[in-house]
Design an enzyme around this catalytic site. Structure first.
Site, PDB file in Angstrom:
ATOM      1  N   GLU A 161      27.687  16.973 -10.630  1.00 41.20           N
ATOM      2  CA  GLU A 161      27.586  16.278 -11.991  1.00 41.20           C
ATOM      3  C   GLU A 161      26.590  15.243 -11.995  1.00 41.20           C
ATOM      4  OE1 GLU A 161      31.284  15.043 -14.127  1.00 41.20           O
ATOM      5  OE2 GLU A 161      30.356  13.934 -15.559  1.00 41.20           O
ATOM      6  N   LYS A 283      38.127   6.433 -10.815  1.00 42.82           N
ATOM      7  CA  LYS A 283      37.415   6.265 -12.563  1.00 42.82           C
ATOM      8  C   LYS A 283      38.720   6.775 -13.363  1.00 42.82           C
ATOM      9  CE  LYS A 283      34.581   9.318 -15.564  1.00 42.82           C
ATOM     10  NZ  LYS A 283      34.141   8.796 -15.606  1.00 42.82           N
ATOM     11  N   GLU A 287      35.763   7.968 -19.950  1.00 40.95           N
ATOM     12  CA  GLU A 287      35.944   8.943 -20.823  1.00 40.95           C
ATOM     13  C   GLU A 287      36.397  10.638 -20.479  1.00 40.95           C
ATOM     14  OE1 GLU A 287      32.057   9.288 -18.276  1.00 40.95           O
ATOM     15  OE2 GLU A 287      31.429   8.253 -20.050  1.00 40.95           O
ATOM     16  N   ARG A 320      36.367   2.106 -10.690  1.00 40.29           N
ATOM     17  CA  ARG A 320      35.451   1.286 -11.303  1.00 40.29           C
ATOM     18  C   ARG A 320      35.065   0.983 -12.863  1.00 40.29           C
ATOM     19  NH1 ARG A 320      32.519   6.550 -12.565  1.00 40.29           N
ATOM     20  NH2 ARG A 320      31.031   5.827 -12.741  1.00 40.29           N
ATOM     21  N   LYS A 361      28.905  -1.158 -13.516  1.00 46.78           N
ATOM     22  CA  LYS A 361      27.321  -0.809 -12.950  1.00 46.78           C
ATOM     23  C   LYS A 361      26.854  -0.937 -13.381  1.00 46.78           C
ATOM     24  CE  LYS A 361      28.412   3.645 -14.197  1.00 46.78           C
ATOM     25  NZ  LYS A 361      28.267   6.033 -15.037  1.00 46.78           N
ATOM     26  N   ASP A 366      24.558   2.647 -19.114  1.00 52.17           N
ATOM     27  CA  ASP A 366      24.873   3.749 -18.875  1.00 52.17           C
ATOM     28  C   ASP A 366      23.249   3.887 -18.065  1.00 52.17           C
ATOM     29  OD1 ASP A 366      25.991   5.334 -17.217  1.00 52.17           O
ATOM     30  OD2 ASP A 366      26.660   6.443 -18.636  1.00 52.17           O
ATOM     31  N   GLU A 394      20.056  10.685 -13.810  1.00 56.31           N
ATOM     32  CA  GLU A 394      19.936  11.219 -15.360  1.00 56.31           C
ATOM     33  C   GLU A 394      18.519  10.637 -16.190  1.00 56.31           C
ATOM     34  OE1 GLU A 394      24.749  10.473 -15.536  1.00 56.31           O
ATOM     35  OE2 GLU A 394      24.267  11.011 -17.452  1.00 56.31           O
ATOM     36  N   GLU A 512       9.585   3.784 -18.239  1.00 55.05           N
ATOM     37  CA  GLU A 512       9.560   3.796 -19.575  1.00 55.05           C
ATOM     38  C   GLU A 512       8.788   3.323 -20.439  1.00 55.05           C
ATOM     39  OE1 GLU A 512      10.168  -0.790 -18.719  1.00 55.05           O
ATOM     40  OE2 GLU A 512      12.168  -1.347 -20.238  1.00 55.05           O
ATOM     41  N   TRP A 542      29.916   7.959 -29.202  1.00 57.61           N
ATOM     42  CA  TRP A 542      29.605   7.820 -27.341  1.00 57.61           C
ATOM     43  C   TRP A 542      29.000   6.271 -27.976  1.00 57.61           C
ATOM     44  CZ3 TRP A 542      31.717  10.337 -23.471  1.00 57.61           C
ATOM     45  CH2 TRP A 542      31.720  12.331 -23.390  1.00 57.61           C
TER      46      TRP A 542
HETATM   47  O1  GCW Z   1      26.466   8.439 -16.906  1.00 54.02           O
HETATM   48  C1  GCW Z   1      28.001   8.995 -17.180  1.00 54.02           C
HETATM   49  C2  GCW Z   1      27.347  10.305 -16.508  1.00 54.02           C
HETATM   50  C3  GCW Z   1      28.776  11.650 -16.660  1.00 54.02           C
HETATM   51  C4  GCW Z   1      29.605  10.061 -15.261  1.00 54.02           C
HETATM   52  C5  GCW Z   1      30.246   8.125 -15.503  1.00 54.02           C
HETATM   53  C6  GCW Z   1      29.876   8.162 -15.108  1.00 54.02           C
HETATM   54  C7  GCW Z   1      30.421  10.982 -13.303  1.00 54.02           C
HETATM   55  O2  GCW Z   1      27.039  11.388 -17.842  1.00 54.02           O
HETATM   56  O3  GCW Z   1      28.337  12.378 -15.877  1.00 54.02           O
HETATM   57  O4  GCW Z   1      30.599  10.826 -15.279  1.00 54.02           O
HETATM   58  O5  GCW Z   1      28.606   8.648 -16.533  1.00 54.02           O
HETATM   59  O6  GCW Z   1      29.704   7.312 -14.309  1.00 54.02           O
HETATM   60  O7  GCW Z   1      31.553   8.825 -14.323  1.00 54.02           O
END
Ligand code: GCW
Length: 680
Positions: A161, A283, A287, A320, A361, A366, A394, A512, A542
């Site tokens: 992923e 997790k 999501e 998390r 995070k 994200d 990502e 950036e 989202w």
């Molecule tokens: O950034 C998002 C990603 C998902 C990821 C999620 C997470 C593993 O797009 O793919 O899932 O965060 O951190 O759980």
């Protein structure tokens, strides 16, 4: 493939002669596997860098120079005579001391544990690889962060992923690859940067991966065996609904006695197979993953239940904080995803068992190219916590664009939270010193795969290397880390070093500038997240909006008229972000909705800033290619070519970004570019 452990030959000269003089022989007396791994690494490095064979100690005359490697208690008389009580006391479990002793004709690398010895050997090899003097060494080095972790998002089917470097080297087609050679080389690479914990499966735990803690334990254990050699503890991501999955228990309610004993049985089995198993990464309620909310329980209930199961064995739960509503209605202007982690976890501060660590995070959204630091740092005073970075690119070019992330991570770690008086930077929260946590440290999502160069883009190796080094010691500068990586990977040519260093150090700013202006994120294609799409996430569920219309753009997160997110920060940070006048330009649109004509601190209007940065960014991306071009002939051809290809792609793609973003905002605002450049 050998990345920064390729040990390029060192140039002839004074230093090289010095190294040959000292490093021709080695004294090791311990049979321990990790000490032997250190010895093997030492021999490999010396042979390659100096083109000499390393003699074993026994064959030497007494006066000859040598390197002595061992634990303080390991019976090597040289180690015992060089390091005194006072030296030994300064070395922590994973630390080491290195001293050049003229009296004993040796450079001694001593440590409290075998893994400390290994880190010490990697350190000494790095000193050689970066051409440092070794005749008067006298250092004690301890890692600053306790947990220095990598999270894999590898799936059992072999996909990764958010992986941009091929497929998994752990799994293929719902089997373990069994490629222990590759896994061992990976462990060497990670250990050489100081990594001591790796979770080998995706935090989104699917059906078969749920069985990693049962049916597949033997294979998992054989991977743990390889990591153990290199001082790395293995972790697994687990499915919170595991007990239901195997059909044994009808619920996953954390307060249900059947659920609790199910996890306890699993823990017993795991530790039977892997005595030094690190613990679980979870997790939950995130999501669409299962979690305690289903049962009306909170996240402390969930985490503590797992922690109780692991506690007898010294295991930990890494829970998390990436918990938010991913089914938001875009019309709803009250819900703010940025608030979510703080709103969920701040009230639980102090409620977690002391073998639970919250993983937060770095930013509230994200891993965007630019976002503020998560306000949870500073808010949790009685909870173990680690920060989570994303080495996988990502949202920062997916390892097709070069984006050296160490400067971004440094900025986050240096951010002063104001949590406890004057100096309370994030780095002192995550190293555990500010609140005196039992566990603390840094975790990051891996960027590797089975590509021959591990990371897809060769220059993305610098992020992997840099992450480990920074986790070991956040005081290292982005320049130093880049310099080390370049020397260890490409050798000693100063022109090459200058060019690559410049490319790396400018790359985040460049990325950036042609993508995300002023803290606005998510202007990307949905799902795969590559390439520009200004409204890609604008009408989605989202929680990721920029609210651009014909008058202005940005998210109002102020207390007065917005979501109040700014108030999650402490003291002057809250005030600064909340104020339109004081908010730093680079985060303006994260905190405020402003007209396109709003004038920034830089003196430009928002719209002119967007145009200027996008034109400049695309131009600078093009320059990166030219810079790299100057290295043709001085690098190995295959390395040269693979980066050149990526940089060509980046330069072209940067133009696409530039034109889509500029055109979009020109059409929305109707405001001309002051320099009258082409906008479509
Ligand atoms: O950034 C998002 C990603 C998902 C990821 C999620 C997470 C593993 O797009 O793919 O899932 O965060 O951190 O759980």
């Amino acid at each position: 493939y050998s990345a920064w452990l390729g040990y390029p030959p060192l140039p002839q000269g004074r230093l090289q002669e010095q190294y040959v003089k000292w490093c021709g022989a080695v004294s090791v007396t311990e049979a321990d596997d990790t000490v032997q791994a250190a010895l093997a690494e030492w021999n490999k490095g010396i042979v390659a860098m100096l083109a000499i064979q390393v003699q074993a100690d026994q064959e030497l005359s007494t006066g000859a120079l040598r390197v002595a490697i061992g634990t303080f208690g390991g019976g090597n008389t040289l180690i015992r005579s060089v390091f005194k009580e006072a030296d030994i006391r300064k070395v922590e479990r994973e630390g080491f001391a290195i001293r050049t002793s003229a009296d004993h004709n040796c450079i001694a690398v001593g440590a409290a544990s075998p893994v400390g010895v290994l880190y010490g050997v990697f350190h000494l090899l790095r000193l050689l690889g970066t051409l440092q003097e070794i005749e008067e060494l006298d250092v004690t080095v301890n890692p600053v962060n306790g947990l220095r972790m990598i999270n894999h998002w590898d799936n059992f089917d072999g996909s990764v992923e958010r992986g941009y470097a091929g497929r998994s080297f752990f799994y293929e087609n719902n089997r373990f690859t069994g490629d222990m050679g590759r896994i061992r080389d990976y462990a060497r690479l990670m250990s050489s940067t100081g990594i001591n914990a790796i979770a080998i499966n995706n935090v989104n735990v699917h059906a078969l991966e749920t069985l990693f803690i049962s049916e597949y334990l033997p294979e998992v254990a054989s991977i743990a065996d390889v990591f153990r050699l290199y001082g790395i503890r293995l972790f697994l991501s687990v499915n919170f609904a595991g007990p239901m999955h195997e059909g044994e228990v009808g619920t996953a309610d954390p307060l249900d006695p059947g659920v609790r004993s199910w996890w306890q049985r699993k823990a017993a089995d795991i530790y039977q197979a892997i005595p030094d198993f690190g613990g679980f990464v979870v997790k939950a309620d995130s999501e669409n993953r299962p979690g305690p909310f289903t049962y009306g329980r909170d996240h402390a209930d969930g985490a503590n239940m797992l922690a109780e199961a692991l506690e007898p064995y010294g295991g930990i739960v890494i829970w998390r904080c990436f918990v938010y509503n991913c089914k938001q209605d875009w019309r709803d202007r009250k819900t703010d995803r940025a608030r979510a982690a703080y709103d969920h976890f701040k009230p639980l501060d102090g409620k977690f068992k002391d073998n639970v660590i919250l993983q937060i995070k770095n930013g509230p959204m994200d891993f965007q190219v630019r976002e503020p630091v998560s306000p949870l740092f500073g808010a949790l005073e009685r909870t173990n916590q680690v920060i989570e970075f994303q080495i996988a690119q990502e949202y920062t070019g997916q390892q097709r664009h070069v984006c050296y992330l160490v400067p971004q991570w440094k900025e986050v770690l240096e951010f002063n939270t104001n949590a406890k008086g004057e100096a309370s930077p994030v780095k002192h929260i995550v190293d555990g010193s500010l609140w005196g946590n039992r566990y603390s440290g840094i975790a990051a999502v891996s960027n590797v795969g089975n590509d021959l160069n591990w990371t897809g883009h060769l220059l993305a190796q610098a992020n992997l290397y840099g992450y480990g080094r920074l986790a070991w010691n956040p005081e290292l500068s982005a320049e130093e880390i880049a310099g080390e990586w370049i020397a260890l990977t490409f050798g000693q040519d100063p022109t090459t070093a200058a060019v690559i260093s410049r490319i790396l150090l400018d790359s985040w700013e460049i990325y950036e500038s042609y993508t995300a202006p002023l803290g606005v994120g998510w202007m990307i294609n949905p799902e795969h997240h590559y390439g520009p799409n200004v409204d890609g996430y604008e009408y989605s569920q989202w929680g990721t909006y920029h609210y651009a219309d014909n008058c202005g753009i940005g998210v109002d997160r102020t207390v007065q008229s917005g979501t109040g997110y700014s108030s999650q920060y402490i003291g002057s940070n809250a005030a600064r972000y909340d104020s339109l006048e004081e908010c730093p330009d680079e985060l303006l649109l994260f905190f405020h909705h402003v007209p396109y004509t709003h004038v920034l601190h830089s003196g430009k209007t928002v719209i002119q800033h967007i145009y200027d940065t996008h034109f400049a960014g695309a131009e600078r991306a093009e320059e990166l290619l030219a810079l790299w071009g100057s290295l043709q002939g001085s690098l190995r051809e295959d390395l040269y070519v693979q980066v050149e290809e990526r940089l060509q792609g980046q330069a072209a793609h940067a133009k696409e970004w530039r034109d889509q973003i500029n055109t979009y905002f020109f059409r929305k605002s109707g405001i001309m570019d002051a320099s009258q450049r082409t906008i479509y």
